[in-house]
Design an enzyme around this catalytic site. Sequence first.
Site, mmCIF file in Angstrom:
data_model
loop_
_atom_site.group_PDB
_atom_site.id
_atom_site.type_symbol
_atom_site.label_atom_id
_atom_site.label_comp_id
_atom_site.label_asym_id
_atom_site.label_seq_id
_atom_site.Cartn_x
_atom_site.Cartn_y
_atom_site.Cartn_z
ATOM 1 N N GLU A 95 -5.507 9.185 -51.930
ATOM 2 C CA GLU A 95 -5.633 10.720 -51.824
ATOM 3 C C GLU A 95 -5.690 11.392 -52.918
ATOM 4 O O GLU A 95 -5.288 12.786 -53.018
ATOM 5 C CB GLU A 95 -4.227 11.017 -50.833
ATOM 6 C CG GLU A 95 -4.358 10.551 -49.522
ATOM 7 C CD GLU A 95 -3.432 11.239 -48.730
ATOM 8 O OE1 GLU A 95 -3.802 12.032 -47.811
ATOM 9 O OE2 GLU A 95 -2.058 10.935 -48.906
ATOM 10 N N HIS A 114 1.695 16.388 -53.683
ATOM 11 C CA HIS A 114 1.590 16.218 -52.496
ATOM 12 C C HIS A 114 2.558 15.416 -51.664
ATOM 13 O O HIS A 114 2.891 14.424 -52.707
ATOM 14 C CB HIS A 114 -0.059 15.171 -52.192
ATOM 15 C CG HIS A 114 -0.033 14.812 -50.878
ATOM 16 N ND1 HIS A 114 -0.008 15.395 -49.630
ATOM 17 C CD2 HIS A 114 -0.231 13.331 -50.683
ATOM 18 C CE1 HIS A 114 -0.114 14.636 -48.694
ATOM 19 N NE2 HIS A 114 -0.303 13.466 -49.070
ATOM 20 N N HIS A 116 5.072 13.854 -48.147
ATOM 21 C CA HIS A 116 5.410 13.647 -46.516
ATOM 22 C C HIS A 116 6.732 14.141 -46.237
ATOM 23 O O HIS A 116 7.400 13.330 -45.597
ATOM 24 C CB HIS A 116 4.946 12.354 -46.303
ATOM 25 C CG HIS A 116 3.551 11.621 -47.003
ATOM 26 N ND1 HIS A 116 3.498 10.415 -47.211
ATOM 27 C CD2 HIS A 116 2.452 12.340 -47.090
ATOM 28 C CE1 HIS A 116 2.258 10.370 -47.611
ATOM 29 N NE2 HIS A 116 1.686 11.162 -47.498
ATOM 30 N N HIS A 184 0.981 14.997 -41.063
ATOM 31 C CA HIS A 184 0.912 13.994 -42.492
ATOM 32 C C HIS A 184 1.712 14.656 -43.379
ATOM 33 O O HIS A 184 2.751 13.830 -43.967
ATOM 34 C CB HIS A 184 -0.570 14.440 -43.092
ATOM 35 C CG HIS A 184 -1.081 13.684 -44.039
ATOM 36 N ND1 HIS A 184 -2.175 13.498 -44.776
ATOM 37 C CD2 HIS A 184 -0.260 13.046 -45.074
ATOM 38 C CE1 HIS A 184 -2.187 12.829 -45.721
ATOM 39 N NE2 HIS A 184 -1.069 12.541 -45.991
HETATM 40 ZN ZN LIG Z 1 -0.424 11.783 -47.967
#
Ligand SMILES: [Zn+2]
Length: 258
Positions: A95, A114, A116, A184
């Site tokens: 990602e 980033h 979760h 996500h």
């Molecule tokens: Zn992710």
Amino acid sequence: MPKAKSRSTESADSPKSGGKVPAERIADLAAASRILAAQGVVDGFGHVSMRHPTAPDRYLMARALAPALVTPKDIIEYDLESNPCNAAGRPSFLERFIHGEIYKARPEVMAVVHSHSPSVIPFGLVDVPMRAMFHNAAFIGAGVPVFDIRDKFGATDLLVSDGEKGVALAEIMGRQDVVLMRAHGSVACGASLEAAVFRAVYTEVNARIQHWTAALGDGAPIAALDPEESKLADKVNLGAGQRAWHLWRTLVRSQVKW
Ligand SMILES: [Zn+2]
């Protein structure tokens, strides 16, 4: 095996490096991974990157590895298409395009996280906007858009695993500092590594507080920060937030020797 072969496994068409980055900044980036893990923002997954300090068309990010294990030798340099300059056989995060496309779209952004983180995810699943519950999360007062990958790509594995999906995410993020990703996670960015880490941590904390507040109020209106308060408090946070960074960075420094 001849010595020369072990020096690099880069192909001839790997992008060129933007130049040397001070070792202390590389160490800060590795520390940021560990800070985010210690703060419960990332676990086995998630990543943080920073733009190259002197080459705006390059960024730096760890190889695909659990964030709590990252050391300076794991840091790879990428161009903004998210091609590695110096992978030398080290695997990249799938990602990474989240990072490359945000750096392309937002010249002022110097770092991206980033994650979760679990308290944030519900706000991408129901039509309840995230709001700034307290001064440390003032940046949320500007609004938090939700990226739904289905809108453009239909049924997917939910991952932003190519440039096209990264562009779509950056478009939904617009000028905001945080974007949620339906089913996500989320992305936080800032004009410095320290600011992006601060925002990622306080996005998760704010989400927890909003869940508690909504449950406590049981449908009563929530007296969240208004837009003017958000602006004023965010300005203070960008300076005072350095205290949090100093604490977190010092703790990492006391735990590992690089
Ligand atoms: Zn992710």
